[in-house]
Design a protein around this motif. Structure first.
Motif, PDB file in Angstrom:
ATOM      1  N   GLY A 178       0.779  -1.224   0.000  1.00 42.78           N
ATOM      2  CA  GLY A 178       0.000   0.000   0.000  1.00 42.78           C
ATOM      3  C   GLY A 178       0.810   1.272   0.000  1.00 42.78           C
ATOM      4  O   GLY A 178       0.275   2.342  -0.277  1.00 42.78           O
ATOM      5  N   GLY A 179       2.097   1.205   0.300  1.00 44.07           N
ATOM      6  CA  GLY A 179       2.900   2.411   0.380  1.00 44.07           C
ATOM      7  C   GLY A 179       3.382   2.867  -0.983  1.00 44.07           C
ATOM      8  O   GLY A 179       3.484   2.098  -1.926  1.00 44.07           O
ATOM      9  N   GLU A 180       3.610   4.166  -1.081  1.00 44.77           N
ATOM     10  CA  GLU A 180       4.198   4.726  -2.302  1.00 44.77           C
ATOM     11  C   GLU A 180       5.716   4.690  -2.146  1.00 44.77           C
ATOM     12  O   GLU A 180       6.271   5.280  -1.232  1.00 44.77           O
ATOM     13  CB  GLU A 180       3.719   6.164  -2.511  1.00 44.77           C
ATOM     14  CG  GLU A 180       2.201   6.306  -2.588  1.00 44.77           C
ATOM     15  CD  GLU A 180       1.620   5.705  -3.846  1.00 44.77           C
ATOM     16  OE1 GLU A 180       2.384   5.535  -4.812  1.00 44.77           O
ATOM     17  OE2 GLU A 180       0.419   5.392  -3.862  1.00 44.77           O
ATOM     18  N   GLY A 181       6.393   3.982  -3.029  1.00 44.64           N
ATOM     19  CA  GLY A 181       7.838   3.861  -2.920  1.00 44.64           C
ATOM     20  C   GLY A 181       8.271   3.030  -1.735  1.00 44.64           C
ATOM     21  O   GLY A 181       9.332   3.234  -1.155  1.00 44.64           O
ATOM     22  N   ALA A 182       7.423   2.068  -1.348  1.00 46.03           N
ATOM     23  CA  ALA A 182       7.703   1.285  -0.137  1.00 46.03           C
ATOM     24  C   ALA A 182       8.852   0.297  -0.329  1.00 46.03           C
ATOM     25  O   ALA A 182       9.327  -0.278   0.640  1.00 46.03           O
ATOM     26  CB  ALA A 182       6.449   0.539   0.296  1.00 46.03           C
ATOM     27  N   ASP A 183       9.286   0.102  -1.588  1.00 45.86           N
ATOM     28  CA  ASP A 183      10.394  -0.826  -1.830  1.00 45.86           C
ATOM     29  C   ASP A 183      11.627  -0.438  -1.015  1.00 45.86           C
ATOM     30  O   ASP A 183      12.416  -1.285  -0.627  1.00 45.86           O
ATOM     31  CB  ASP A 183      10.765  -0.831  -3.321  1.00 45.86           C
ATOM     32  CG  ASP A 183       9.805  -1.688  -4.134  1.00 45.86           C
ATOM     33  OD1 ASP A 183       8.973  -2.372  -3.517  1.00 45.86           O
ATOM     34  OD2 ASP A 183       9.891  -1.652  -5.366  1.00 45.86           O
ATOM     35  N   ASP A 184      11.802   0.870  -0.781  1.00 47.65           N
ATOM     36  CA  ASP A 184      13.019   1.337  -0.132  1.00 47.65           C
ATOM     37  C   ASP A 184      12.846   1.532   1.370  1.00 47.65           C
ATOM     38  O   ASP A 184      13.783   1.932   2.053  1.00 47.65           O
ATOM     39  CB  ASP A 184      13.456   2.673  -0.758  1.00 47.65           C
ATOM     40  CG  ASP A 184      13.764   2.514  -2.238  1.00 47.65           C
ATOM     41  OD1 ASP A 184      14.273   1.443  -2.609  1.00 47.65           O
ATOM     42  OD2 ASP A 184      13.484   3.446  -3.010  1.00 47.65           O
ATOM     43  N   ALA A 185      11.665   1.296   1.893  1.00 44.41           N
ATOM     44  CA  ALA A 185      11.390   1.620   3.289  1.00 44.41           C
ATOM     45  C   ALA A 185      11.472   0.382   4.160  1.00 44.41           C
ATOM     46  O   ALA A 185      10.775  -0.591   3.926  1.00 44.41           O
ATOM     47  CB  ALA A 185      10.012   2.259   3.416  1.00 44.41           C
ATOM     48  N   MET A 186      12.335   0.442   5.178  1.00 45.54           N
ATOM     49  CA  MET A 186      12.390  -0.623   6.162  1.00 45.54           C
ATOM     50  C   MET A 186      11.517  -0.237   7.342  1.00 45.54           C
ATOM     51  O   MET A 186      11.427   0.932   7.725  1.00 45.54           O
ATOM     52  CB  MET A 186      13.820  -0.885   6.604  1.00 45.54           C
ATOM     53  CG  MET A 186      14.716  -1.418   5.495  1.00 45.54           C
ATOM     54  SD  MET A 186      16.269  -2.127   6.119  1.00 45.54           S
ATOM     55  CE  MET A 186      15.774  -3.791   6.536  1.00 45.54           C
ATOM     56  N   VAL A 187      10.853  -1.221   7.923  1.00 48.04           N
ATOM     57  CA  VAL A 187       9.919  -0.991   9.024  1.00 48.04           C
ATOM     58  C   VAL A 187      10.613  -1.303  10.339  1.00 48.04           C
ATOM     59  O   VAL A 187      11.198  -2.385  10.496  1.00 48.04           O
ATOM     60  CB  VAL A 187       8.670  -1.880   8.867  1.00 48.04           C
ATOM     61  CG1 VAL A 187       7.679  -1.625  10.001  1.00 48.04           C
ATOM     62  CG2 VAL A 187       8.004  -1.643   7.508  1.00 48.04           C
ATOM     63  N   PRO A 188      10.568  -0.389  11.312  1.00 49.11           N
ATOM     64  CA  PRO A 188      11.172  -0.685  12.623  1.00 49.11           C
ATOM     65  C   PRO A 188      10.446  -1.849  13.293  1.00 49.11           C
ATOM     66  O   PRO A 188       9.213  -1.911  13.292  1.00 49.11           O
ATOM     67  CB  PRO A 188      10.971   0.613  13.402  1.00 49.11           C
ATOM     68  CG  PRO A 188      10.744   1.670  12.369  1.00 49.11           C
ATOM     69  CD  PRO A 188      10.060   0.980  11.232  1.00 49.11           C
TER      70      PRO A 188
END
Length: 478
Positions: A178-188
């Motif tokens: 669901g995120g925009e550009g979530a490929d680069d985002a790591m989740v804490p």
């Protein structure tokens, strides 16, 4: 999530690329290596695991060293069996042969390869829901007399543990798809653990809840370490200094504000593919960008209605790529008509789609200039593309288009800041806006005016909007 949930659309990589990723994962490549290594002298026990005396040779075949080498080789072998890379041909003798899955890895289609990888994934997910082996061995020993494992003593509920992990992975999927550009985002890791522990209506977690979150983080740290070698996630583990005994002096200064030290995780593209497949099998509606490419314009506009902007853009681009531009424009305009509740958002998606078509769509737009539902949209498009000889809109058409636009934004975004700004701008630019707006013959007029009354910060103007909404409902007998 319930199994009736509609999940955000996943933007999947091509299957050929995902299959290459699957083949290069440490666990599947090790399993395939052992399947090729196995021969007439290979022996398995009653559970189809490699006999202990052959584990050193298997570890050496894989180039594994250290105290975990035998355990890693044993895990790779179990994956090979579960994924069909090897099969037991004689249970009494414990002999094995290459399975059908091994041939699929070299000669099968990308989808075949991904099917083998998914079988390996299920094995690892099952293992990740099992407590540490030391505790399990003790529980088995305690239950030897009765023939049953004392799960109470182990404090382990297999079903609850599997549900917990599924819930965590489901939330990780939501964030990724669901995120925009979530490929680069790591989740804490703390945020992910809290998402399944802390009740949604709890503004300040209690000490008990925070302790549960901390315990969940430690479980997840172990589980994600297991899931990384199969390619499901990319994981940055919890800093071991944070888990040291309070009496021990840390080897280096500890920065408690660095959230990355508490673990960071994200789904890989392969992991997104694998979790979506599991969600579909579980009964969830889990769309993927590209699902609508062979469907009609009506399915495209309705299907992308709830998509995030980037996903809707990507889906529409793929749909247009397969069609003649002018014919596609006519199909989109025809599908955008309607007086139902979803029609304003369809027209908004149609307008966005037509922006991707280019000047080839101009004849289709000119054909609907006199259409009461599409004439305003057509004029906007033609003006934006520098077309000449475009007839000016009537005041009635301007107000109808305004109501339609706000209704579409309400459906797409709810009470967003962007919509609030739009509402303020409309009331500011049009003197006496509400005196005319309530008369607009649009099914959403009253709802739009009520929303304007709810969103406008000026109490006087908000009151005018609510009065206009009342008049609109009275006019239509609502």
């Amino acid at each position: 999530m319930s199994d009736s949930s509609i999940l955000p659309p996943a933007r999947l990589r091509p299957e050929a690329e995902l299959a290459r990723d699957a083949l290069s994962t440490p666990l599947l490549s090790r399993a395939a290596g052992l399947a090729r290594w196995a021969g007439p002298d290979t022996r398995v026990d009653a559970g189809a695991g490699l006999v202990d005396e052959q584990l050193p040779a298997a570890a050496a075949e894989l180039g594994l060293t250290g105290e975990d080498a035998a355990a890693d080789a044993s895990e790779a072998w179990r994956v090979a069996v579960d994924a069909g890379l090897v099969e037991v041909v004689d249970e009494e003798e414990g002999t094995v042969a290459a399975g059908d899955g091994l041939a699929l890895l070299t000669g099968g289609s990308p989808r075949d390869v991904l099917g083998v990888w998914r079988a390996a994934l299920e094995t690892v997910l099952g293992d990740a829901s099992v407590p540490d082996l030391g505790g399990l061995v003790d529980a088995i020993a305690e239950g030897e007399g009765s023939g049953e494992i004392d799960l109470d003593a182990l404090d382990w509920d297999p079903e609850a543990e599997a549900e917990f992990l599924d819930g965590v992975l489901g939330n990780l999927y939501l964030l990724t798809a669901g995120g925009e550009g979530a490929d680069d985002a790591m989740v804490p890791l703390p945020a992910l653990a809290a998402s399944v522990i802390v009740p949604g209506d709890m503004t300040e977690p209690t000490d008990d809840v925070l302790e549960q979150v901390s315990d969940a983080m430690m479980r997840l740290d172990d589980q994600f370490r297991m899931l990384e070698p199969v390619g499901l996630v990319e994981y940055r583990p919890v800093d071991e200094a944070l888990m040291a005994d309070a009496d021990e002096e840390p080897a280096a200064p500890v920065d408690d504000t660095d959230v990355s030290r508490y673990g960071m995780v994200r789904l890989t593209p392969l992991g997104l593919y694998g979790l979506r497949a599991r969600l579909l099998e579980a009964g969830f509606e889990a769309p993927a960008v590209g699902d609508l490419v062979d469907k009609g314009a009506d399915a495209l506009l309705d299907g992308t209605a709830a998509f995030p902007p980037a996903a809707a853009h990507a889906e529409t681009e793929q749909w247009l790529h397969r069609r003649d531009p002018l014919r596609a424009a006519r199909e989109l305009l025809a599908a955008a008509r309607g007086a139902d509740q979803g029609a304003p958002l369809r027209r908004l998606r149609c307008q966005q789609a037509l922006s991707l078509v280019g000047t080839a769509a101009e004849p289709a737009l000119r054909e609907v200039l006199d259409d009461p539902e599409l004439g305003g949209l057509a004029r906007v498009w033609l003006a934006e593309h520098g077309a000449s000889d475009v007839p000016p809109p009537s005041e009635a058409l301007i107000f109808w288009l305004t109501v339609d636009t706000v209704a579409a934004q309400l459906a797409a975004e709810g009470n967003s800041e962007e919509l609030r700004s739009l509402v303020e701008g409309l009331a500011r630019q049009h003197s006496g806006f509400f005196d005319t707006a309530w008369r607009v013959e649009h099914p959403a007029t009253a709802d739009v005016l009520e929303a304007m009354g709810r969103l406008h910060p000026d109490k006087r103007i908000a009151k005018e909007a609510r009065k206009a909404a009342f008049k609109a409902r009275s006019q239509h007998g609502g």
